[in-house]
Design a protein around this motif. Structure first.
Motif, mmCIF file in Angstrom:
data_model
loop_
_atom_site.group_PDB
_atom_site.id
_atom_site.type_symbol
_atom_site.label_atom_id
_atom_site.label_comp_id
_atom_site.label_asym_id
_atom_site.label_seq_id
_atom_site.Cartn_x
_atom_site.Cartn_y
_atom_site.Cartn_z
ATOM 1 N N ASP A 1 0.813 -1.217 0.000
ATOM 2 C CA ASP A 1 0.000 0.000 0.000
ATOM 3 C C ASP A 1 0.850 1.272 0.000
ATOM 4 O OD1 ASP A 1 0.960 0.207 2.591
ATOM 5 O OD2 ASP A 1 -1.013 0.202 3.558
ATOM 6 N N GLY A 2 2.162 1.092 -0.038
ATOM 7 C CA GLY A 2 3.051 2.242 -0.124
ATOM 8 C C GLY A 2 3.423 2.853 1.206
ATOM 9 N N SER A 3 2.913 2.322 2.310
ATOM 10 C CA SER A 3 3.231 2.872 3.623
ATOM 11 C C SER A 3 4.554 2.304 4.120
ATOM 12 C CB SER A 3 2.118 2.531 4.618
ATOM 13 O OG SER A 3 2.011 1.127 4.802
ATOM 14 N N GLY A 4 5.122 2.973 5.100
ATOM 15 C CA GLY A 4 6.310 2.457 5.752
ATOM 16 C C GLY A 4 7.603 2.832 5.057
ATOM 17 N N PRO A 5 8.729 2.476 5.695
ATOM 18 C CA PRO A 5 10.042 2.861 5.173
ATOM 19 C C PRO A 5 10.458 2.011 3.978
ATOM 20 C CG PRO A 5 10.279 1.568 7.176
ATOM 21 C CD PRO A 5 8.809 1.808 6.999
ATOM 22 N N PRO A 6 11.433 2.495 3.220
ATOM 23 C CA PRO A 6 11.861 1.776 2.012
ATOM 24 C C PRO A 6 12.732 0.557 2.321
ATOM 25 C CG PRO A 6 13.172 3.760 2.307
ATOM 26 C CD PRO A 6 12.096 3.806 3.354
#
Length: 348
Positions: A77-82
């Motif tokens: 979903d695109g959340s959080g760190p890379p």
């Protein structure tokens, strides 16, 4: 890719290192390659007794909630760190629709915690080479912070919360009952908070030596009842989790003082010096897990104002988890024991 081994409690005295399925993350979950995990008292209880307090094992459960690792796969979903970000983990999920609790204290919500048998199905823990975790649990770590030391962030947050529950410690005389890992961390956090005098107790010399190294100005045997009573502390932290320790906390507090109860006593009724607490007008305050103190702990480790690396006494490969748990259960031989999961560096 190496097989995804995990540390699983099946029943009392039945701890296994076994192959787990690869993580299947939800959209808001990232896959974490775990590097280190600290063995907690609750992990030991599940291993030795098949229960931690009233939380009873009813199905196999992956243990572990004191972990640090590296993001191997980002949440869809695109959340959080890379990918490649080193992270600590806040293992709590606040409850919804349960008991009433203050909005700013979700640790009292009756929610879940990684590696907990409080509910069915159990909340699986993070002692595995690869785990899927909600991105809201992840706290990116600043560059240069040693990952072994970072494995202490969760228990240090418990200690930080306890010190917050005590109020302002500037210039205070502090008594810490029990110098196991949490007690030792409380000593370090209390020193950082400005306590003028810190007296620590324990039954064994090894934990007392560690407490002195972390900032205790004086140490006493837990059996020295008269000397403990003479401390006359402004604030006492009970971190032994025993009725005798709570009694020492009450007798060691000054009149009008505060006793912060951190150690979790066994379920059910416990003896307590209630009349003495009443006549001295003591404040008996509970302290349970933590809220967002994890962010303050990370900042304090990064700027060097909190030095707790000495709490780590042994590191075992996760394949040797049975030996690690045996050492962790012996307070004369260890303080905080870590498992190393051997996660290789993750490169984006």
């Amino acid at each position: 890719m190496t097989e995804n081994l995990g540390v699983v409690a099946h029943a009392a005295n039945d701890l296994r290192v076994e192959t787990l399925p690869e993580p299947s993350p939800a959209p808001d979950e990232a896959v974490i390659a775990v590097t280190y995990g600290g063995i907690c008292g609750s992990d030991l209880h599940y291993w030795r007794h098949g229960a931690a307090g009233e939380s009873i094992l009813r199905e196999p459960m992956i243990l572990g909630h004191e972990v640090v690792g590296v993001v191997e796969r980002v949440a869809s979903d695109g959340s959080g760190p890379p990918v490649g970000t080193t992270v600590a983990v806040h293992p709590a999920t606040a409850g919804a629709g349960g008991p009433r609790f203050p909005a700013d204290r979700p640790n009292l919500s009756g929610g879940t915690y990684l590696g907990s048998a409080a509910r069915m199905p159990h909340t699986q823990g993070a002692f595995a080479r690869r785990v899927a975790l909600p991105t809201r649990m992840l706290r990116p770590l600043p560059p240069g912070l040693d990952q072994r030391t970072a494995a202490l962030i969760e228990p240090a947050s418990v200690a930080w919360h306890a010190v917050n529950r005590a109020g302002d410690l500037s210039g205070a005389r502090v008594l810490v009952i029990g110098s196991g890992p949490i007690g030792a961390l409380i000593v370090a956090v209390a020193k950082r908070a400005g306590a003028a005098e810190i007296v620590a107790t324990d039954l064994r010399e090894e934990p007392l030596a560690l407490a002195r190294r972390l900032g205790a100005t004086r140490t006493l045997s837990a059996t020295a009842a008269d000397e403990i009573a003479a401390v006359d502390a402004d604030v006492v932290f009970e971190s032994s989790g025993s009725a005798r320790g709570l009694a020492s906390a009450v007798t060691g507090a000054t009149r009008g003082g505060r006793v912060v109860m951190v150690g979790l006593l066994p379920a059910g009724e416990q003896p307590a010096l209630v009349s003495l607490a009443i006549t001295r007008e003591l404040e008996l305050v509970g302290s349970f897990r933590f809220v967002d103190e994890i962010d303050e702990v990370i900042a304090a480790l990064a700027d060097g104002s909190l030095d707790i690396a000495a709490v780590i006494t042994q590191v075992f490969p996760m394949e040797e988890a049975l030996d690690a748990f045996a050492v962790a259960a012996d307070p004369s031989a260890s303080s905080k024991v870590l498992l190393s999961f051997g996660a290789p560096p993750v490169v984006e």
